[in-house]
Design an enzyme around this catalytic site. Structure first.
Site, mmCIF file in Angstrom:
data_model
loop_
_atom_site.group_PDB
_atom_site.id
_atom_site.type_symbol
_atom_site.label_atom_id
_atom_site.label_comp_id
_atom_site.label_asym_id
_atom_site.label_seq_id
_atom_site.Cartn_x
_atom_site.Cartn_y
_atom_site.Cartn_z
ATOM 1 N N GLU A 216 31.577 8.588 -33.779
ATOM 2 C CA GLU A 216 31.562 7.069 -33.998
ATOM 3 C C GLU A 216 33.175 7.041 -35.150
ATOM 4 O O GLU A 216 33.574 8.471 -35.591
ATOM 5 C CB GLU A 216 30.690 6.916 -34.982
ATOM 6 C CG GLU A 216 29.347 6.893 -34.438
ATOM 7 C CD GLU A 216 27.742 5.997 -34.637
ATOM 8 O OE1 GLU A 216 28.335 6.992 -35.979
ATOM 9 O OE2 GLU A 216 26.905 6.014 -34.883
ATOM 10 N N ARG B 11 46.601 -7.287 -19.504
ATOM 11 C CA ARG B 11 47.050 -6.975 -17.966
ATOM 12 C C ARG B 11 45.536 -7.727 -16.981
ATOM 13 O O ARG B 11 45.346 -7.488 -15.854
ATOM 14 C CB ARG B 11 47.725 -5.660 -17.200
ATOM 15 C CG ARG B 11 48.981 -5.220 -17.133
ATOM 16 C CD ARG B 11 49.301 -4.220 -16.773
ATOM 17 N NE ARG B 11 48.713 -2.627 -17.643
ATOM 18 C CZ ARG B 11 49.409 -1.370 -17.272
ATOM 19 N NH1 ARG B 11 49.964 -1.570 -16.255
ATOM 20 N NH2 ARG B 11 48.749 -1.362 -17.885
ATOM 21 N N GLN B 12 43.965 -7.230 -17.356
ATOM 22 C CA GLN B 12 43.514 -7.903 -17.349
ATOM 23 C C GLN B 12 42.651 -9.435 -18.184
ATOM 24 O O GLN B 12 41.886 -9.467 -18.573
ATOM 25 C CB GLN B 12 41.899 -6.513 -17.903
ATOM 26 C CG GLN B 12 42.092 -5.377 -17.096
ATOM 27 C CD GLN B 12 40.956 -4.958 -17.351
ATOM 28 O OE1 GLN B 12 39.968 -5.171 -17.549
ATOM 29 N NE2 GLN B 12 41.407 -3.426 -17.399
ATOM 30 N N HIS C 38 51.961 -9.424 -21.959
ATOM 31 C CA HIS C 38 51.485 -9.175 -20.488
ATOM 32 C C HIS C 38 51.559 -10.831 -20.147
ATOM 33 O O HIS C 38 52.698 -11.103 -19.460
ATOM 34 C CB HIS C 38 50.828 -8.454 -20.211
ATOM 35 C CG HIS C 38 50.756 -8.358 -18.894
ATOM 36 N ND1 HIS C 38 51.924 -7.945 -18.217
ATOM 37 C CD2 HIS C 38 50.096 -8.829 -17.603
ATOM 38 C CE1 HIS C 38 52.103 -8.115 -16.566
ATOM 39 N NE2 HIS C 38 50.755 -8.919 -16.219
ATOM 40 N N ASP D 23 60.447 -8.736 -10.006
ATOM 41 C CA ASP D 23 59.535 -9.321 -9.330
ATOM 42 C C ASP D 23 60.258 -11.203 -9.778
ATOM 43 O O ASP D 23 60.664 -10.995 -10.722
ATOM 44 C CB ASP D 23 57.474 -9.299 -9.849
ATOM 45 C CG ASP D 23 57.797 -9.470 -10.911
ATOM 46 O OD1 ASP D 23 57.689 -10.247 -11.831
ATOM 47 O OD2 ASP D 23 57.476 -8.452 -11.703
ATOM 48 N N LYS E 28 58.378 -8.608 -4.405
ATOM 49 C CA LYS E 28 57.137 -7.486 -3.834
ATOM 50 C C LYS E 28 55.819 -8.450 -3.545
ATOM 51 O O LYS E 28 55.805 -9.154 -3.874
ATOM 52 C CB LYS E 28 56.958 -6.622 -5.278
ATOM 53 C CG LYS E 28 56.385 -7.431 -6.264
ATOM 54 C CD LYS E 28 55.966 -6.176 -7.965
ATOM 55 C CE LYS E 28 55.752 -7.590 -8.688
ATOM 56 N NZ LYS E 28 54.857 -6.888 -9.710
ATOM 57 N N ASP F 251 61.470 -5.607 -17.119
ATOM 58 C CA ASP F 251 60.407 -5.417 -17.526
ATOM 59 C C ASP F 251 59.928 -5.193 -18.751
ATOM 60 O O ASP F 251 59.891 -5.217 -19.876
ATOM 61 C CB ASP F 251 59.584 -4.655 -16.301
ATOM 62 C CG ASP F 251 58.565 -5.487 -15.566
ATOM 63 O OD1 ASP F 251 57.687 -6.530 -16.042
ATOM 64 O OD2 ASP F 251 58.352 -4.347 -14.277
ATOM 65 N N THR G 292 52.520 3.022 -13.709
ATOM 66 C CA THR G 292 52.474 4.086 -12.971
ATOM 67 C C THR G 292 54.238 4.012 -12.593
ATOM 68 O O THR G 292 54.279 5.111 -11.777
ATOM 69 C CB THR G 292 51.782 4.102 -11.583
ATOM 70 O OG1 THR G 292 52.211 2.228 -10.663
ATOM 71 C CG2 THR G 292 50.765 3.655 -12.113
ATOM 72 N N THR H 219 55.981 -0.477 -9.088
ATOM 73 C CA THR H 219 56.763 -1.376 -9.473
ATOM 74 C C THR H 219 58.471 -1.638 -8.938
ATOM 75 O O THR H 219 59.394 -1.892 -8.907
ATOM 76 C CB THR H 219 56.659 -2.529 -9.759
ATOM 77 O OG1 THR H 219 55.340 -3.057 -9.324
ATOM 78 C CG2 THR H 219 57.613 -3.731 -9.609
#
Length: 279
Positions: free
Chosen positions: A2, A59-60, A93, A132, A156, A184, A189, A192
């Site tokens: 915790e 990014r979600q 983002h 992109d 892309k 960017d 990763t 891109t």
């Protein structure tokens, strides 16, 4: 396992800024931030600003398929429920996130931290490129700051099954015999940006550089970068760089401390951020 937070001095009636990136380990860092905000609120701080250089889960930010969460919005709700009065981020983002809460949300641009070192490099026939089509406005902003008219866009095609990997398919703009700066917001990763850099080099670019704000460098990112056509990559330190990143000869780390300090000062004094820190 915790998280426990204790504020070791009196903050009653104070204007408090809590600085915490919610990068890896994202859940631990997020929980630390939440309980720190709760502790400050219960200690009667007058105003609490969460300064989040790298906003984890950013990014979600939309539903790309059925039965998945919009985690970026859920995190914003957690922050407001914990008692935050304002959020300050760098290159969020998706800027639409600022409208997901009722509290003020300031987003400043990492390009202001990267600009001095980019100007030192003395590029020849500089072209600003986006990996992109969604990054065109970012590329245009860099082009304005670096006083160049050359802009290129690489197309892309993203594989939904592997959401962070993509293949460059084509390009708009001329890059032959020019220095190209790919810009960017996040290097994850690196799939891109590496595909785009290799493609641009194949199109005859003199040198390919990369400027990005957030260096996540997940998976085999560093290997991909080392094996790519990228000559040098400029990354802001919104995420604390690991030792292997600091030792990488292709990567140059730039501090965002002066940018955040100026933003905090302006929030404290009530001065405009947009006149100095927002494109």
């Amino acid at each position: 396992m915790e998280v426990f937070v204790e504020i070791n001095e009196n903050v009653r009636g104070e204007d408090v800024f809590v600085i915490q990136s919610t990068s890896y380990p994202a859940n631990d860092n997020l929980m630390e931030l939440l309980v720190a905000i709760d502790a400050l609120r219960r200690a009667s701080a007058r105003r609490i600003t969460a300064v989040i250089p790298y906003y984890g889960y950013a990014r979600q930010d939309r539903k790309e398929m059925s039965r998945v969460p919009i985690s970026a919005s859920a995190v914003a709700s957690l922050l407001t429920n914990a008692g935050v009065d304002r959020i300050l981020t760098i290159d969020i983002h998706s800027e639409q996130m600022e409208g997901s809460i009722k509290q003020p949300w300031d987003n400043v641009y990492g390009s202001y931290s990267l600009l001095p070192i980019l100007k030192e490099r003395r590029f020849q026939n500089l072209v600003i490129a986006s990996p992109d089509k969604g990054g065109f406005l970012r590329a245009a902003g860099y082009a304005k700051l670096l006083q160049t008219d050359g802009i290129a866009i690489a197309y892309k095609q993203r594989d939904i099954a592997f959401n962070d990997v993509s293949n460059t398919m084509g390009m708009i703009g001329e890059v032959k015999d020019k220095d190209v700066l790919l810009v960017d917001d996040i290097i994850g990763t690196a799939g891109t940006i590496v595909h785009a850099a290799n493609f641009i080099k194949e199109r005859g670019a003199r040198n390919v550089y990369v400027a990005a704000t957030h260096g996540v460098f997940s998976g085999d990112a560093l290997k991909l970068i080392n094996d790519s056509a990228i000559k040098e990559m400029f990354i802001a330190d919104t995420i604390k760089p690991r030792d292997d990143i600091l030792q990488n000869k292709k990567i140059t780390i730039v501090s965002v401390a002066p940018l955040l300090a100026e933003a905090i000062r302006r929030i404290k004094t009530g001065e405009s951020l947009s006149k100095a820190l927002i494109l």
